[in-house]
Design a protein around this motif. Structure first.
Motif, PDB file in Angstrom:
ATOM      1  N   PRO A 337       0.824  -1.169  -0.007  1.00  0.00           N
ATOM      2  CA  PRO A 337       0.035   0.063   0.085  1.00  0.00           C
ATOM      3  C   PRO A 337       0.933   1.142   0.218  1.00  0.00           C
ATOM      4  N   GLY A 338       0.463   2.287  -0.594  1.00  0.00           N
ATOM      5  CA  GLY A 338       1.140   3.342  -0.892  1.00  0.00           C
ATOM      6  C   GLY A 338       2.212   3.568  -1.923  1.00  0.00           C
ATOM      7  N   THR A 339       2.485   2.628  -2.635  1.00  0.00           N
ATOM      8  CA  THR A 339       3.492   2.545  -3.486  1.00  0.00           C
ATOM      9  C   THR A 339       3.029   3.069  -4.672  1.00  0.00           C
ATOM     10  N   GLN A 340       1.530   3.280  -5.025  1.00  0.00           N
ATOM     11  CA  GLN A 340       1.144   3.586  -6.351  1.00  0.00           C
ATOM     12  C   GLN A 340       1.253   2.496  -7.216  1.00  0.00           C
ATOM     13  N   LEU A 341       1.350   1.207  -6.908  1.00  0.00           N
ATOM     14  CA  LEU A 341       1.456   0.138  -7.767  1.00  0.00           C
ATOM     15  C   LEU A 341       0.161  -0.920  -7.301  1.00  0.00           C
ATOM     16  N   THR A 342      -0.370  -1.714  -8.242  1.00  0.00           N
ATOM     17  CA  THR A 342      -1.487  -2.642  -7.956  1.00  0.00           C
ATOM     18  C   THR A 342      -0.758  -3.720  -8.486  1.00  0.00           C
ATOM     19  N   GLY A 343      -1.824  -4.944  -7.887  1.00  0.00           N
ATOM     20  CA  GLY A 343      -1.323  -6.380  -8.531  1.00  0.00           C
ATOM     21  C   GLY A 343      -0.083  -6.836  -7.820  1.00  0.00           C
ATOM     22  N   ILE A 344       0.676  -7.714  -8.484  1.00  0.00           N
ATOM     23  CA  ILE A 344       1.778  -8.251  -7.956  1.00  0.00           C
ATOM     24  C   ILE A 344       3.166  -7.432  -8.241  1.00  0.00           C
ATOM     25  N   VAL A 345       4.057  -7.733  -7.512  1.00  0.00           N
ATOM     26  CA  VAL A 345       5.463  -6.870  -7.820  1.00  0.00           C
ATOM     27  C   VAL A 345       6.390  -7.959  -7.657  1.00  0.00           C
ATOM     28  N   LEU A 346       7.415  -7.872  -8.618  1.00  0.00           N
ATOM     29  CA  LEU A 346       8.514  -9.027  -8.734  1.00  0.00           C
ATOM     30  C   LEU A 346       9.707  -8.177  -8.566  1.00  0.00           C
ATOM     31  N   SER A 347      10.490  -8.841  -7.297  1.00  0.00           N
ATOM     32  CA  SER A 347      11.783  -8.247  -7.034  1.00  0.00           C
ATOM     33  C   SER A 347      12.883  -9.452  -7.030  1.00  0.00           C
ATOM     34  N   VAL A 348      14.169  -8.941  -7.374  1.00  0.00           N
ATOM     35  CA  VAL A 348      15.153  -9.854  -7.351  1.00  0.00           C
ATOM     36  C   VAL A 348      16.246  -9.667  -6.408  1.00  0.00           C
ATOM     37  N   ALA A 349      16.724 -10.667  -5.548  1.00  0.00           N
ATOM     38  CA  ALA A 349      17.938 -10.532  -4.696  1.00  0.00           C
ATOM     39  C   ALA A 349      19.144 -11.148  -5.492  1.00  0.00           C
ATOM     40  N   LEU A 350      20.169 -10.152  -6.177  1.00  0.00           N
ATOM     41  CA  LEU A 350      20.994 -10.654  -6.911  1.00  0.00           C
ATOM     42  C   LEU A 350      22.106 -11.698  -5.762  1.00  0.00           C
ATOM     43  N   SER A 351      22.723 -12.600  -6.460  1.00  0.00           N
ATOM     44  CA  SER A 351      23.973 -13.106  -5.612  1.00  0.00           C
ATOM     45  C   SER A 351      25.243 -12.394  -6.019  1.00  0.00           C
ATOM     46  N   ASP A 352      26.156 -12.088  -5.088  1.00  0.00           N
ATOM     47  CA  ASP A 352      27.325 -11.621  -5.256  1.00  0.00           C
ATOM     48  C   ASP A 352      28.316 -12.720  -5.148  1.00  0.00           C
ATOM     49  N   GLY A 353      27.938 -13.910  -4.931  1.00  0.00           N
ATOM     50  CA  GLY A 353      28.950 -15.128  -4.679  1.00  0.00           C
ATOM     51  C   GLY A 353      28.995 -15.561  -3.279  1.00  0.00           C
ATOM     52  N   SER A 354      28.596 -14.782  -2.329  1.00  0.00           N
ATOM     53  CA  SER A 354      28.707 -14.861  -0.778  1.00  0.00           C
ATOM     54  C   SER A 354      27.629 -14.613  -0.229  1.00  0.00           C
ATOM     55  N   SER A 355      26.855 -14.021  -0.606  1.00  0.00           N
ATOM     56  CA  SER A 355      25.476 -13.508   0.009  1.00  0.00           C
ATOM     57  C   SER A 355      24.371 -12.849  -1.097  1.00  0.00           C
ATOM     58  N   PHE A 356      23.067 -12.812  -0.572  1.00  0.00           N
ATOM     59  CA  PHE A 356      22.187 -12.052  -1.577  1.00  0.00           C
ATOM     60  C   PHE A 356      22.156 -10.314  -1.054  1.00  0.00           C
ATOM     61  N   ARG A 357      22.283  -9.731  -2.124  1.00  0.00           N
ATOM     62  CA  ARG A 357      22.250  -8.351  -1.957  1.00  0.00           C
ATOM     63  C   ARG A 357      20.490  -7.976  -1.625  1.00  0.00           C
ATOM     64  N   ARG A 358      20.386  -6.849  -1.192  1.00  0.00           N
ATOM     65  CA  ARG A 358      19.069  -6.397  -1.099  1.00  0.00           C
ATOM     66  C   ARG A 358      18.223  -6.340  -2.213  1.00  0.00           C
ATOM     67  N   ASP A 359      17.323  -6.956  -2.158  1.00  0.00           N
ATOM     68  CA  ASP A 359      16.264  -7.148  -3.530  1.00  0.00           C
ATOM     69  C   ASP A 359      15.662  -6.014  -3.777  1.00  0.00           C
ATOM     70  N   ARG A 360      15.649  -5.838  -5.284  1.00  0.00           N
ATOM     71  CA  ARG A 360      15.407  -4.469  -6.213  1.00  0.00           C
ATOM     72  C   ARG A 360      14.251  -4.890  -6.910  1.00  0.00           C
ATOM     73  N   PHE A 361      13.362  -3.924  -7.172  1.00  0.00           N
ATOM     74  CA  PHE A 361      12.334  -3.742  -7.924  1.00  0.00           C
ATOM     75  C   PHE A 361      12.572  -4.352  -9.518  1.00  0.00           C
ATOM     76  N   TRP A 362      11.963  -5.483  -9.996  1.00  0.00           N
ATOM     77  CA  TRP A 362      12.149  -5.732 -11.194  1.00  0.00           C
ATOM     78  C   TRP A 362      10.946  -5.852 -12.504  1.00  0.00           C
ATOM     79  N   GLY A 363       9.751  -5.974 -11.511  1.00  0.00           N
ATOM     80  CA  GLY A 363       8.665  -5.735 -12.428  1.00  0.00           C
ATOM     81  C   GLY A 363       7.370  -5.651 -11.788  1.00  0.00           C
TER      82      GLY A 363
END
Length: 380
Positions: A337-363
């Motif tokens: 709520p409050g993001t001005q988006l509706t429906g589903i949001v896809l986010s991705v946490a990329l691997s840097d080889g030893s951890s997952f980075r903070r997830d970012r909005f992808w779709g």
């Protein structure tokens, strides 16, 4: 790639299971280079080196929507690749993915139930759409959808995804694993690859992955540990025509079975398959642990992230979404709520080889809510 819990059921007193299809897989074509489907958990519907995400909506009819990965760190807008029946014979079909024809593009597999019988059909990917469903095999006297677990993986190492079927063994009270090998245009008749496993089907979670680096997908099961405390990671190694006896590669203590999700891939990019566990560590909080094979066992799990994801309101899947050779984790959830988006949001946490980075909005797909969809994955 989400693991659906098996539902409690019986085999309706049926002691014999007949699975029909073509009898003998063809000889390997030496001119064809097998596609590695096992290490990165790569699911590429358009056939490039980056993983994509596909969902099925639960409407009548349903839609198969594909989000392809772009070079700019985002998914393209969802495209309807096929319109499919929401139910068949009053039952929602099971749907999986896998490259069953070895062309490098991930296809969709559908299992349609009709009483105690099921038909298996394939919707082959053309790179920008799924073709019409084609019958590839049938499963007889199997009970209903609550009596079986399906998975897909290349268990023979020939570059083709095969269909795996786990079901009750009424004689022993345990679980049998059947395999229908892909023949590139149909599935061969089922063969028993493991039988009388001392498990209970409602507490089985299966995930194919090549854990011993021989090019063949093995089978990982996460089940309740002996004594009822924690979860056992059990591996059945593929021998090419059968699975070896299950061996416990690691026990994860102080974790409830129902709070575990399995995510396969090569998360550190070292060329070897790993297994990630998404764990509910209390009050819906999520912890991502990566387990790396060390010989014929898993090393202790390493906590790679504690994202602020609500595990009870998220779909999780894995794949190499940025094409860097390391497997990442994607999440699908309702828009906040409050993001001005509706429906589903896809986010991705990329691997840097030893951890997952903070997830970012992808779709984003504004026409679908999380409770109106399922993901297409390796299990169903």
């Amino acid at each position: 790639m989400l693991v659906a819990s098996a539902l409690v059921g019986t085999l309706l007193g049926v002691a014999t299971r007949l699975l029909s299809g073509d009898a003998t897989p063809p000889a390997d074509d030496p001119r064809q280079e097998p596609v590695d489907q096992n290490r990165l958990a790569r699911v590429s519907y358009d056939g490039n080196t980056r993983s994509d995400v596909a969902i099925q909506t639960l409407g009548v009819p349903g839609r198969l929507l594909v989000f392809t990965s772009g070079e700019s760190g985002s998914f393209a807008d969802a495209v309807e690749w096929s319109r499919v029946p929401g139910t068949i014979n009053g039952v929602r079909p099971s749907r999986l993915n896998g490259d069953v024809d070895g062309d490098g593009r991930t296809d969709a597999i559908t299992i349609e139930f009709d009483g105690s019988r099921a038909e298996v059909s394939v919707l082959r990917s053309s790179g920008d759409a799924f073709g019409s469903p084609r019958k590839w095999g049938a499963i007889e006297t199997i009970g209903g959808p609550e009596d079986v677990i399906f998975a897909s993986g290349d268990v023979t190492g020939d570059g083709l995804s095969d269909l795996l079927v786990a079901l009750d063994d009424p004689a022993s009270g345990g679980v049998d694993i059947e395999v229908l090998r892909s023949r590139r245009t149909s599935f061969a008749s089922a063969r028993t690859w493991a039988d009388n496993l001392p498990w209970k089907l409602p507490f089985v979670r299966l995930m194919p992955a090549d854990l011993d680096d021989d090019g063949r997908a093995d089978l990982l099961d996460a089940g309740p540990a002996a004594g009822g405390s924690g979860v056992e990671l059990r591996v059945l190694r593929s021998q090419g025509d059968r699975f070896g006896a299950p061996a416990v590669w690691r026990t994860v203590p102080s974790v409830r079975w129902k709070d575990v999700r399995l995510l396969p891939g090569d998360f550190d990019g070292d060329g070897h398959s790993d297994m990630a566990l998404a764990l509910d560590n209390g009050a819906g909080a999520l912890e991502m642990r990566v387990f790396r094979p060390d010989g014929l066992r898993f090393s202790p799990g390493e906590t790679w992230s504690r994202p602020d994801w609500d595990v009870n309101h998220s779909w999780l899947t894995s794949g190499d979404y940025d094409g860097d050779g390391r497997t990442d984790v994607a999440r699908i959830a309702d828009a906040e709520p409050g993001t001005q988006l509706t429906g589903i949001v896809l986010s991705v946490a990329l691997s840097d080889g030893s951890s997952f980075r903070r997830d970012r909005f992808w779709g984003n797909e504004p026409t679908v809510r999380r409770d109106e969809m399922l993901t297409l994955g390796r299990t169903g």
